[in-house]
Design a protein around this motif. Structure first.
Motif, mmCIF file in Angstrom:
data_model
loop_
_atom_site.group_PDB
_atom_site.id
_atom_site.type_symbol
_atom_site.label_atom_id
_atom_site.label_comp_id
_atom_site.label_asym_id
_atom_site.label_seq_id
_atom_site.Cartn_x
_atom_site.Cartn_y
_atom_site.Cartn_z
ATOM 1 N N VAL A 15 0.791 2.608 -5.606
ATOM 2 C CA VAL A 15 0.510 1.791 -6.787
ATOM 3 C C VAL A 15 -0.958 2.040 -7.114
ATOM 4 C CG1 VAL A 15 0.507 -0.519 -7.783
ATOM 5 C CG2 VAL A 15 2.202 0.067 -6.040
ATOM 6 N N ALA A 16 -1.191 2.866 -8.111
ATOM 7 C CA ALA A 16 -2.540 3.338 -8.400
ATOM 8 C C ALA A 16 -3.402 2.245 -9.020
ATOM 9 C CB ALA A 16 -2.471 4.540 -9.343
ATOM 10 N N ARG A 17 -4.698 2.441 -8.979
ATOM 11 C CA ARG A 17 -5.639 1.497 -9.594
ATOM 12 C C ARG A 17 -5.312 1.346 -11.082
ATOM 13 N NH1 ARG A 17 -10.161 -0.176 -7.441
ATOM 14 N NH2 ARG A 17 -10.130 1.562 -5.934
ATOM 15 N N GLY A 18 -5.201 0.116 -11.526
ATOM 16 C CA GLY A 18 -4.843 -0.162 -12.913
ATOM 17 C C GLY A 18 -3.355 -0.314 -13.145
ATOM 18 N N ALA A 19 -2.538 0.079 -12.163
ATOM 19 C CA ALA A 19 -1.081 -0.073 -12.273
ATOM 20 C C ALA A 19 -0.652 -1.387 -11.628
ATOM 21 C CB ALA A 19 -0.371 1.092 -11.598
ATOM 22 N N ALA A 20 0.528 -1.857 -12.004
ATOM 23 C CA ALA A 20 1.015 -3.130 -11.472
ATOM 24 C C ALA A 20 2.523 -3.103 -11.330
ATOM 25 C CB ALA A 20 0.601 -4.288 -12.373
ATOM 26 N N VAL A 21 2.998 -3.678 -10.244
ATOM 27 C CA VAL A 21 4.420 -3.980 -10.043
ATOM 28 C C VAL A 21 4.499 -5.497 -10.028
ATOM 29 C CG1 VAL A 21 6.420 -3.733 -8.529
ATOM 30 C CG2 VAL A 21 4.728 -1.879 -8.682
ATOM 31 N N THR A 22 5.121 -6.094 -11.030
ATOM 32 C CA THR A 22 4.998 -7.544 -11.171
ATOM 33 C C THR A 22 6.284 -8.224 -11.626
ATOM 34 O OG1 THR A 22 3.764 -9.312 -12.313
ATOM 35 C CG2 THR A 22 4.131 -7.263 -13.531
ATOM 36 N N SER A 23 6.471 -9.427 -11.115
ATOM 37 C CA SER A 23 7.558 -10.296 -11.590
ATOM 38 C C SER A 23 6.971 -11.654 -11.989
ATOM 39 C CB SER A 23 8.631 -10.475 -10.506
ATOM 40 O OG SER A 23 8.088 -11.137 -9.366
ATOM 41 N N THR A 24 5.732 -11.649 -12.413
ATOM 42 C CA THR A 24 5.067 -12.880 -12.835
ATOM 43 C C THR A 24 5.854 -13.567 -13.950
ATOM 44 O OG1 THR A 24 2.844 -12.195 -12.205
ATOM 45 C CG2 THR A 24 3.008 -13.769 -14.003
#
Length: 207
Positions: A15-24
């Motif tokens: 998960v690179a800087r600036g990328a996101a894996v999210t379920s917010t």
């Protein structure tokens, strides 16, 4: 409710800087057909999950309680039966609870969802999150910003609003490194009136 699942058998995940894996904000949003309705807390109080929700400034408005299994968060639980809802076994314990404003507003902000990552190794320089959806307040002409998507129903309401609770992050990886953020944060209470209770945090589980 919603979830994000990332599986990479025998391979590394970055998960690179600036990328996101999210379920917010992909957790529970409504009291309708919700066997865990009691975890939301009373009007103006914070919702519970991994931690209890904060109470409202009203002595009678207590926060939502904790729920689920901290050592096995995926474990389904049997909910207590009530006259209008029978006993059921549910995996909704993985998802954060919604928050309430006053009795006329109903549900305001959604809880955090589920993120599940399974890989041989995981490197996080970006973000993995299952945070609660925060209230973005517009009271007395002032907009309070947040780093997470805001609850639109709360934009023009200045009554006390409690915070929703964080969801769950499940990570199954033999190696994990990086300088990023992994979170299941509860939502802040109303920043304008300071009446509501904060939402309880969710759970981050590593194996």
């Amino acid at each position: 409710v919603g979830s994000v699942r990332l599986e990479s058998a025998g391979a590394a995940v970055l998960v690179a800087r600036g990328a996101a894996v999210t379920s917010t904000g992909l957790g529970r949003c409504s009291a309708v057909l919700d066997p865990l309705y009691w975890t939301k807390g009373e009007a103006g109080a914070g919702a519970g999950h991994g931690g209890a929700g904060g109470k409202c400034d009203s002595p009678s408005a207590v926060g939502g309680g904790t729920f689920g299994d901290g050592t096995r968060p995926w474990q389904k639980i049997a909910t207590p039966g009530v006259p209008w809802w029978p006993d059921v076994t549910t995996d909704l314990t993985l998802y954060g609870a919604y928050s309430f404003g006053d009795e006329t507003q109903g549900p305001i902000c959604c809880g955090g969802g589920l993120v599940s990552v399974k890989a041989s190794s995981l490197h996080v320089d970006g973000a993995i999150s299952a945070d609660a959806q925060p209230a973005c307040r517009r009271c007395h002409g002032v907009l309070h910003h947040s780093d997470r998507p805001c609850c639109p129903l709360a934009l023009d309401s200045c009554s006390g609003v409690g915070g929703a609770s964080g969801g769950t992050v499940l990570i199954d990886a033999a190696v994990m490194n990086g300088s990023g953020l992994i979170s299941a944060r509860g939502g802040d209470a109303d920043p304008e009136t300071e009446r509501g209770g904060g939402g309880g945090g969710g759970r981050v589980w590593l194996r």
